[in-house]
Design an enzyme around this catalytic site. Structure first.
Site, short mmCIF file in Angstrom:
data_model
loop_
_atom_site.label_atom_id
_atom_site.label_comp_id
_atom_site.label_asym_id
_atom_site.label_seq_id
_atom_site.Cartn_x
_atom_site.Cartn_y
_atom_site.Cartn_z
CG ASP A 61 20.99 37.36 44.18
OD1 ASP A 61 21.78 38.06 43.54
OD2 ASP A 61 19.75 37.47 44.09
CD GLU A 88 40.70 40.81 39.14
OE1 GLU A 88 39.49 40.96 39.43
OE2 GLU A 88 41.57 41.63 39.41
CE LYS A 124 37.31 44.36 40.64
NZ LYS A 124 38.38 43.39 40.42
CG HIS A 139 46.91 42.05 38.53
ND1 HIS A 139 45.91 41.52 39.29
CD2 HIS A 139 46.36 42.33 37.34
CE1 HIS A 139 44.80 41.50 38.60
NE2 HIS A 139 45.05 41.98 37.39
#
Ligand code: NAD
Length: 446
Positions: free
Chosen positions: A283, A84, A267, A380
């Protein structure tokens, strides 16, 4: 010996080859080692074929580094693997603000994992609980015998808890064996223990063996990160630092009151945490499962971090479970994962958790600051414009040129990028790419 620094001014402006050289100088890791571990994604298809099943090849992701990260007084250049745009820049930028006030302060729990053994068909739960607790020393010794390598490294079974779940008429017993996994993530170790002690527990309980596996809600293996940020570090061109603090505290309250917002707040934290977890061969599904279960532990899904005013400054606090390994798992075999530990300068699993969580809090700070000021999209989309330019067919230096044109036009679409590319290719000599907004202005959550 190299004095580790995480401050590398102008890093984003130089070429990939120059960045490798700078990281080599800052961390003492040979540049040839960096090239060997990262060229072609570090993993060939033949090795990948030994990792998982039905392999056709490998799938690469960008490998960047977060800068300016200071944890408990030590500098770390922190590898991040993420697709991202803006996540790495945002974390580096926020870490710089935190660094100006001394960096992150982190406390780490012992690396304790929970091995769950389910016992069914138990007729007398109280008697079963008593029998198991009386046999605690025997069970812990049995658990230790199953993991001699771990015990040789001062890890092993530490405690035992017995829980009764369900209605008395249909109760099940769940035994937790608490295992110190030292520098391992511990899933396989803990599962081995669960299988080794299950039959004896069932006999003690007068029941049958059910499931035998670790819990990913490893709430005895938490990391707590604190930071303080001076108001002047938070100010933007349009907003004073005190107003930004008020905005960030308001964003925190929103997340504390609303699970819809808390999910997105978290998030933003996981943007940073996961990128470090993936870069170090750990993991990330286990980490994600643990983080969200922990966030919901009160019965209502809540933010993993909170932000408060502390006098004239901003104070942040993050708490989350984090089971990371610096040994075992894929780490033995993935050259890029091993390189990441060298670049980050960590050997112990707790130190890796401290760094990953700090990058998580940095990512969160970047996001809430952007949301409380300019909004998320400006920065962004500016970095997203480069992916859009690539999708439109731009190559090499055209990418920055096309990105700059579509950002300027505030039309960051593939169609606009194709038109810009056409214009750029027709112009002779080729237009010198203007600067896209610098990474220091970019702050993302989305
Ligand atoms: P592992 O099986 O490789 O065990 C770690 C090994 O490292 C042990 O043999 C241990 O003796 C050795 N070791 C060497 N130095 C050590 C040190 N300093 N501290 C501790 N151990 C040391 O790995 P693991 O950590 O038990 O399991 C991790 C793997 O399990 C991950 O790949 C994960 O994806 C997978 N897994 C996860 C789940 C889950 O999360 N639900 C379930 C099953 C498997």
């Amino acid at each position: 010996m190299t004095k580790r620094t995480s401050q590398l001014p102008g890093f984003y402006k130089v070429t990939v080859a120059e960045r490798r050289k700078l990281v080599s100088e800052a961390t003492g890791v040979e540049a040839s080692e960096i090239a060997r571990a990262l060229d072609r994604g570090g993993l060939d298809a033949e090795t990948a074929d030994k990792f998982v099943e039905n392999v056709l090849g490998t799938y690469s992701l960008p490998y960047g580094v977060a800068l300016n990260v200071r944890v408990n007084g030590q500098d770390h250049v922190v590898p991040m693997v993420v697709e991202e745009p803006s996540v790495v820049a945002a974390a580096s930028n926020a870490a710089k603000m935190v660094r100006a006030s001394g960096g992150f302060t982190v406390e780490i729990d012992a690396p304790l994992m929970i091995s769950q053994i389910q016992l069914t068909h138990v007729s007398d739960a109280a008697a079963a609980t008593k029998a198991i607790l009386e046999a605690k020393a025997e069970i812990l010794a049995m658990a230790d015998r199953a993991v001699p390598g771990l015990c040789a490294r001062a890890g092993g079974a530490r405690d035992l808890e017995v829980r009764t779940l369900g209605e008395p008429s249909d109760a099940m017993i769940v035994v937790h064996v608490i295992v110190d996994c030292r520098d391992a993530m511990g899933a396989n170790l803990v599962n081995t223990i669960a299988e080794a002690v299950a039959d004896r527990l069932a006999a003690l309980a007068g029941g049958r063996v059910g499931l035998r596996i670790l819990s990913n809600l490893c709430d005895k293996r938490c990391v707590r990160v604190r930071c303080r940020v001076a108001a002047e570090s938070l100010a933007t061109d349009d907003m004073g630092g005190q107003a930004v603090i008020d905005g960030i505290v308001n964003a925190s309250r929103f997340a504390e009151l609303d699970p819809y917002r808390a999910a997105t707040h978290n998030k933003g934290i996981m943007n940073g945490v996961d990128a470090v977890v993936i870069a170090t061969g750990n993991d990330w599904r286990a980490v994600e499962a643990g983080a969200h279960a922990f966030a919901a532990r009160s019965g209502r899904y809540s933010p993993l971090s909170i932000w408060r005013r502390d006098g004239d400054a901003l104070a942040g606090f993050l708490e989350m479970p984090l089971a990371l390994g610096t040994v075992g798992g894929t780490l033995r075999v993935h050259p890029s994962a091993r390189l990441s530990l060298q670049i980050a300068g960590v050997d112990a699993s707790g130190d890796l958790a401290a760094i990953a969580a700090s990058v998580g809090l940095a990512s969160n700070l970047a996001a809430v600051r952007a949301l409380a000021t300019d909004g998320i999209q400006r920065g962004h989309m500016a970095l997203h414009a480069r992916s859009v330019a690539l999708a439109a067919g731009a190559e090499g230096s055209e990418v920055e040129g096309v990105a700059a044109i579509i950002v300027e036009a505030r039309d960051i679409t593939v169609e606009a990028a194709r038109r810009a590319l056409g214009v750029l290719r027709q112009s002779a000599p080729r237009a010198k790419p203007a600067d896209v907004p610098s990474s220091s202005t970019v702050l993302a959550e989305g």
